[in-house]
Write a protein that holds these residues in place. Structure first.
Motif: not given
Length: 327
Positions: A37-46
């Motif tokens: 699973e790939y997650v766009a961890d928006k506010m951690n910039d990763r």
């Protein structure tokens, strides 16, 4: 059994074993299919890569406020809408950058959709454009509309890319579009769809699902321009994902995730008490991965329960599932 996994990196040995495709045999001697699973961890910039148990396998930390991810079966690439750096990145499945759009090409890219040819469509929000990129992330076609753009979804069966703007319009453009175009070049057009925040296309090419978050409804449209049905009383639908039967998982930001029937939109499964769900990705073995934006978690929901919880995110925005059996 429920599992809660903190966002920590695997030991080197575990990472090597998983990278080599080693899995634990089941009791009947069969090796289970492994998903990532790939997650766009928006506010951690990763971008975070998880295994099927919610353990962290790898991270890409050269993004800034990523808002969307896209995979396509058979294509060994992950495309990312890198919102605050105004570009789209193409990553390999180990999260190494292999291509990037040129500086100045995009302005607030918010959504991406990969095609079977390893190309990508992007909603270029501030530039009021839908842009077709080749496999090297170079622009080869652009459609300009009257306002900000929002969602894109690839339709392999019909050879379209479906594109929604923020004014409730949905257009189908040829996936091989080249040059500068306008809405007059659309093959199919829908209007009056409300606040579109989710799109999903049935692989057989017959229908497209649309989430209208302002109207608390999900529309099931026919790709030739008709309407199949409308499911109502869905609190602020956002991300959509289809299961192998064509039923539609919906992330309802009001606090629920539900599975809608492909026959009539009735609710087949429902999970309540979630904290700001904004995206979902169907799990090939059944169940669904869900992003809790407000709760800062990613969960696997299955058989009426939460079976995996991964924590440590900050306003995660999107999730995509890689299933080797489909590649």
């Amino acid at each position: 059994m429920k599992r809660s996994i903190l966002l920590t990196v695997l030991t080197p040995l575990a990472a090597i074993l998983l990278a080599a495709g080693c899995t634990t045999p089941t009791g009947d001697g069969q090796t289970p299919a492994e998903t990532f699973e790939y997650v766009a961890d928006k506010m951690n910039d990763r971008i975070v890569m998880l295994d099927s148990e919610g353990n962290v396998l790898d991270m890409c930390e050269v993004v800034r406020r990523p808002t969307d991810l896209s995979l396509y079966p058979g294509v060994e690439a992950l495309w990312v809408a890198n919102y605050s750096l105004d570009n789209v990145l193409k990553l390999d499945l180990n999260l190494n950058i292999t291509a990037s759009t040129a500086e100045g090409l995009l302005n607030d890219p918010i959504a991406v959709a990969v095609t079977a040819d390893d190309e990508c469509w992007v909603a270029d929000r501030v530039n009021h454009g839908f842009v077709r990129l080749n496999s090297d992330a170079e622009e080869v076609g652009r459609v300009t509309v009257d306002g900000p753009t929002r969602c894109v979804a690839y339709d392999a069966a019909n050879g379209y890319c479906w594109c929604a703007d923020e004014s409730g319009n949905l257009y189908a453009f040829d996936d091989g579009l080249v040059g500068q175009k306008s809405t007059a070049d659309a093959r199919v057009t829908f209007t009056g769809l409300g606040v579109v925040r989710g799109l999903a296309v049935d692989p057989d090419g017959g229908r497209i699902w649309v989430g209208d978050s302002g109207g608390d409804r999900v529309l099931c449209l026919e790709t030739d321009g008709g309407v199949s049905f409308i499911a109502t009383d869905i609190g602020e639908p956002m991300g959509l994902s289809l299961d192998s039967s064509g039923n539609c998982w919906v992330a309802a930001r009001g606090g629920s995730v539900m599975l809608l029937s492909a026959e009539d939109g009735s609710v087949l499964e429902r999970y309540d008490g979630l904290n700001g769900p904004v995206d979902v990705a169907a799990e090939p073995g059944g169940g669904v991965w869900v992003v809790e934006e407000t709760g800062n978690k990613v969960k696997l929901l299955k058989n009426g329960d939460t079976v995996v919880t991964a924590e440590g995110f900050s306003s995660p925005a999107a999730v995509a599932v890689y299933a080797p059996d489909l590649w």
